[in-house]
Design a protein around this motif. Structure first.
Motif, PDB file in Angstrom:
ATOM      1  N   ALA A  41      46.403  39.557  80.848  1.00  0.00           N
ATOM      2  CA  ALA A  41      46.217  38.387  79.991  1.00  0.00           C
ATOM      3  C   ALA A  41      45.086  38.690  79.035  1.00  0.00           C
ATOM      4  CB  ALA A  41      45.884  37.153  80.824  1.00  0.00           C
ATOM      5  N   GLU A  42      45.073  37.966  77.937  1.00  0.00           N
ATOM      6  CA  GLU A  42      43.939  38.064  77.036  1.00  0.00           C
ATOM      7  C   GLU A  42      43.595  36.672  76.551  1.00  0.00           C
ATOM      8  OE1 GLU A  42      44.110  37.591  73.539  1.00  0.00           O
ATOM      9  OE2 GLU A  42      46.254  37.504  73.314  1.00  0.00           O
ATOM     10  N   VAL A  43      42.289  36.445  76.385  1.00  0.00           N
ATOM     11  CA  VAL A  43      41.777  35.157  75.906  1.00  0.00           C
ATOM     12  C   VAL A  43      40.875  35.440  74.723  1.00  0.00           C
ATOM     13  CG1 VAL A  43      39.867  35.130  77.572  1.00  0.00           C
ATOM     14  CG2 VAL A  43      40.658  32.996  76.560  1.00  0.00           C
ATOM     15  N   ARG A  44      40.966  34.564  73.710  1.00  0.00           N
ATOM     16  CA  ARG A  44      40.221  34.767  72.474  1.00  0.00           C
ATOM     17  C   ARG A  44      40.097  33.431  71.752  1.00  0.00           C
ATOM     18  NH1 ARG A  44      45.286  35.810  72.116  1.00  0.00           N
ATOM     19  NH2 ARG A  44      46.577  35.121  70.400  1.00  0.00           N
ATOM     20  N   PRO A  45      39.258  33.364  70.722  1.00  0.00           N
ATOM     21  CA  PRO A  45      39.231  32.137  69.926  1.00  0.00           C
ATOM     22  C   PRO A  45      40.583  31.927  69.246  1.00  0.00           C
ATOM     23  CG  PRO A  45      37.339  33.545  69.414  1.00  0.00           C
ATOM     24  CD  PRO A  45      38.275  34.343  70.259  1.00  0.00           C
ATOM     25  N   ASN A  46      41.042  30.694  69.218  1.00  0.00           N
ATOM     26  CA  ASN A  46      42.304  30.394  68.542  1.00  0.00           C
ATOM     27  C   ASN A  46      42.178  30.585  67.037  1.00  0.00           C
ATOM     28  OD1 ASN A  46      45.071  29.479  68.690  1.00  0.00           O
ATOM     29  ND2 ASN A  46      44.357  27.634  67.657  1.00  0.00           N
ATOM     30  N   GLN A  47      41.026  30.261  66.495  1.00  0.00           N
ATOM     31  CA  GLN A  47      40.730  30.413  65.072  1.00  0.00           C
ATOM     32  C   GLN A  47      39.301  30.921  64.942  1.00  0.00           C
ATOM     33  OE1 GLN A  47      42.974  29.957  62.666  1.00  0.00           O
ATOM     34  NE2 GLN A  47      44.545  29.152  64.024  1.00  0.00           N
ATOM     35  N   VAL A  48      38.926  31.289  63.742  1.00  0.00           N
ATOM     36  CA  VAL A  48      37.544  31.702  63.487  1.00  0.00           C
ATOM     37  C   VAL A  48      36.722  30.486  63.089  1.00  0.00           C
ATOM     38  CG1 VAL A  48      38.227  34.022  62.800  1.00  0.00           C
ATOM     39  CG2 VAL A  48      38.026  32.224  61.061  1.00  0.00           C
ATOM     40  N   GLY A  49      35.421  30.675  63.005  1.00  0.00           N
ATOM     41  CA  GLY A  49      34.529  29.658  62.460  1.00  0.00           C
ATOM     42  C   GLY A  49      34.656  28.312  63.127  1.00  0.00           C
ATOM     43  N   ARG A  50      35.026  27.307  62.349  1.00  0.00           N
ATOM     44  CA  ARG A  50      35.061  25.930  62.833  1.00  0.00           C
ATOM     45  C   ARG A  50      36.176  25.657  63.847  1.00  0.00           C
ATOM     46  NH1 ARG A  50      31.461  22.858  59.968  1.00  0.00           N
ATOM     47  NH2 ARG A  50      30.720  23.832  58.052  1.00  0.00           N
ATOM     48  N   GLY A  51      37.039  26.634  64.080  1.00  0.00           N
ATOM     49  CA  GLY A  51      38.074  26.489  65.105  1.00  0.00           C
ATOM     50  C   GLY A  51      37.826  27.350  66.327  1.00  0.00           C
ATOM     51  N   SER A  52      36.670  28.008  66.358  1.00  0.00           N
ATOM     52  CA  SER A  52      36.424  28.977  67.427  1.00  0.00           C
ATOM     53  C   SER A  52      36.038  28.354  68.769  1.00  0.00           C
ATOM     54  CB  SER A  52      35.342  29.969  66.993  1.00  0.00           C
ATOM     55  OG  SER A  52      34.109  29.295  66.790  1.00  0.00           O
ATOM     56  N   HIS A  53      35.920  27.047  68.838  1.00  0.00           N
ATOM     57  CA  HIS A  53      35.611  26.382  70.108  1.00  0.00           C
ATOM     58  C   HIS A  53      36.875  26.130  70.941  1.00  0.00           C
ATOM     59  CE1 HIS A  53      36.749  23.265  67.329  1.00  0.00           C
ATOM     60  NE2 HIS A  53      36.922  22.417  68.330  1.00  0.00           N
ATOM     61  N   VAL A  54      38.037  26.436  70.363  1.00  0.00           N
ATOM     62  CA  VAL A  54      39.320  26.313  71.066  1.00  0.00           C
ATOM     63  C   VAL A  54      39.806  27.725  71.385  1.00  0.00           C
ATOM     64  CG1 VAL A  54      41.715  25.523  70.910  1.00  0.00           C
ATOM     65  CG2 VAL A  54      39.865  24.154  69.901  1.00  0.00           C
ATOM     66  N   ALA A  55      40.142  27.957  72.629  1.00  0.00           N
ATOM     67  CA  ALA A  55      40.630  29.265  73.061  1.00  0.00           C
ATOM     68  C   ALA A  55      42.135  29.358  72.876  1.00  0.00           C
ATOM     69  CB  ALA A  55      40.291  29.487  74.537  1.00  0.00           C
ATOM     70  N   ASN A  56      42.606  30.589  72.844  1.00  0.00           N
ATOM     71  CA  ASN A  56      44.026  30.914  72.850  1.00  0.00           C
ATOM     72  C   ASN A  56      44.182  32.011  73.890  1.00  0.00           C
ATOM     73  OD1 ASN A  56      46.348  32.802  71.716  1.00  0.00           O
ATOM     74  ND2 ASN A  56      46.702  30.740  70.962  1.00  0.00           N
ATOM     75  N   ALA A  57      45.338  32.127  74.482  1.00  0.00           N
ATOM     76  CA  ALA A  57      45.546  33.171  75.483  1.00  0.00           C
ATOM     77  C   ALA A  57      47.004  33.607  75.489  1.00  0.00           C
ATOM     78  CB  ALA A  57      45.148  32.674  76.875  1.00  0.00           C
ATOM     79  N   SER A  58      47.217  34.809  75.967  1.00  0.00           N
ATOM     80  CA  SER A  58      48.559  35.359  76.128  1.00  0.00           C
ATOM     81  C   SER A  58      48.634  36.023  77.499  1.00  0.00           C
ATOM     82  CB  SER A  58      48.850  36.396  75.040  1.00  0.00           C
ATOM     83  OG  SER A  58      48.799  35.811  73.759  1.00  0.00           O
ATOM     84  N   PHE A  59      49.823  36.038  78.067  1.00  0.00           N
ATOM     85  CA  PHE A  59      50.011  36.516  79.432  1.00  0.00           C
ATOM     86  C   PHE A  59      51.256  37.393  79.526  1.00  0.00           C
ATOM     87  CE2 PHE A  59      47.958  32.466  79.321  1.00  0.00           C
ATOM     88  CZ  PHE A  59      46.940  32.554  80.253  1.00  0.00           C
ATOM     89  N   MET A  60      51.180  38.434  80.342  1.00  0.00           N
ATOM     90  CA  MET A  60      52.330  39.273  80.644  1.00  0.00           C
ATOM     91  C   MET A  60      52.278  39.656  82.118  1.00  0.00           C
ATOM     92  SD  MET A  60      52.760  41.890  77.490  1.00  0.00           S
ATOM     93  CE  MET A  60      53.043  41.319  75.822  1.00  0.00           C
ATOM     94  N   VAL A  61      53.425  39.519  82.775  1.00  0.00           N
ATOM     95  CA  VAL A  61      53.553  39.910  84.176  1.00  0.00           C
ATOM     96  C   VAL A  61      54.637  40.970  84.265  1.00  0.00           C
ATOM     97  CG1 VAL A  61      54.232  39.105  86.482  1.00  0.00           C
ATOM     98  CG2 VAL A  61      52.778  37.673  85.026  1.00  0.00           C
ATOM     99  N   ASP A  62      54.402  41.974  85.065  1.00  0.00           N
ATOM    100  CA  ASP A  62      55.418  42.998  85.297  1.00  0.00           C
ATOM    101  C   ASP A  62      56.709  42.300  85.710  1.00  0.00           C
ATOM    102  OD1 ASP A  62      57.116  44.958  86.412  1.00  0.00           O
ATOM    103  OD2 ASP A  62      55.441  46.090  87.248  1.00  0.00           O
ATOM    104  N   PRO A  63      57.804  42.496  84.973  1.00  0.00           N
ATOM    105  CA  PRO A  63      59.051  41.805  85.307  1.00  0.00           C
ATOM    106  C   PRO A  63      59.514  42.038  86.749  1.00  0.00           C
ATOM    107  CG  PRO A  63      59.217  42.771  83.125  1.00  0.00           C
ATOM    108  CD  PRO A  63      57.927  43.277  83.727  1.00  0.00           C
ATOM    109  N   ALA A  64      59.197  43.175  87.316  1.00  0.00           N
ATOM    110  CA  ALA A  64      59.582  43.456  88.701  1.00  0.00           C
ATOM    111  C   ALA A  64      58.800  42.610  89.696  1.00  0.00           C
ATOM    112  CB  ALA A  64      59.379  44.944  89.015  1.00  0.00           C
ATOM    113  N   CYS A  65      57.732  41.968  89.241  1.00  0.00           N
ATOM    114  CA  CYS A  65      56.878  41.170  90.125  1.00  0.00           C
ATOM    115  C   CYS A  65      56.945  39.679  89.812  1.00  0.00           C
ATOM    116  CB  CYS A  65      55.433  41.652  90.013  1.00  0.00           C
ATOM    117  SG  CYS A  65      55.194  43.367  90.497  1.00  0.00           S
ATOM    118  N   ALA A  66      57.883  39.267  88.981  1.00  0.00           N
ATOM    119  CA  ALA A  66      57.988  37.859  88.584  1.00  0.00           C
ATOM    120  C   ALA A  66      58.217  36.975  89.803  1.00  0.00           C
ATOM    121  CB  ALA A  66      59.131  37.684  87.580  1.00  0.00           C
ATOM    122  N   GLY A  67      57.692  35.755  89.738  1.00  0.00           N
ATOM    123  CA  GLY A  67      57.906  34.784  90.800  1.00  0.00           C
ATOM    124  C   GLY A  67      56.983  34.936  91.983  1.00  0.00           C
TER     125      GLY A  67
END
Length: 165
Positions: A68-94
């Motif tokens: 997973a990765e977490v980062r600011p959703n926007q720069v500057g005046r939007g940087s207080h809101v986080a954004n994230a993305s996730f990936m799981v090995d498909p063989a390990c789903a569920g």
């Protein structure tokens, strides 16, 4: 399966890359197109520099089974809101890996001082992810009609999801 979620290092990329490649190749959750990206492109897109943070989920055998990765959703005046993305090995789903990563990312975002988290592009047909996000307190705050070209279903909606931290 016991999991440890920790901050990723550059040495984790060889274990992240096969997961990234499989998830992106499926064409059902991320906008990237595998044929248009080299491994270096993928590393640059995922292993972002600070203030972003990349995490990995490692099983009891020491195998990276998700990221997973977490980062600011926007720069500057939007940087207080986080954004994230996730990936799981498909063989390990569920197996709860996505939830473990999500809980760790939410905690990391809180600790880093973010006030909220927003997902800008949750594919509407990704019902498992949507159920997970809802169970963790996210709500749909917007829908972008037909904004994702799903590999099998054609154009499907993208959801914008949000929750306060």
């Amino acid at each position: 399966m016991a999991l440890v979620v920790r901050t990723a290092t550059a040495e984790d990329w060889p274990a992240i890359w096969p997961i990234w490649r499989q998830v992106v190749a499926a064409g059902d959750t991320y906008v990237w197109e595998l044929d248009a990206m080299t491994e270096d492109d993928a590393r640059a897109a995922w292993m972002l520099p600070p203030p972003a943070e990349v995490m990995v989920a490692v099983d009891d055998a020491g195998v990276v089974v998700g990221t997973a990765e977490v980062r600011p959703n926007q720069v500057g005046r939007g940087s207080h809101v986080a954004n994230a993305s996730f990936m799981v090995d498909p063989a390990c789903a569920g197996r709860g890996i996505g939830r473990a990563l999500a809980e760790a990312v939410l905690e990391r975002a809180r600790a880093a001082g973010y006030r909220a988290m927003q997902f800008n592009a949750v594919v509407a047909s990704n019902v498992r992810a949507i159920a997970l996000w809802r169970s963790l307190g996210f709500t749909v705050v917007g829908t972008v009609p037909g904004a994702f070209r799903h590999a099998e279903r054609g154009e499907v909606d993208l959801l914008v999801m949000h929750r306060w931290l």
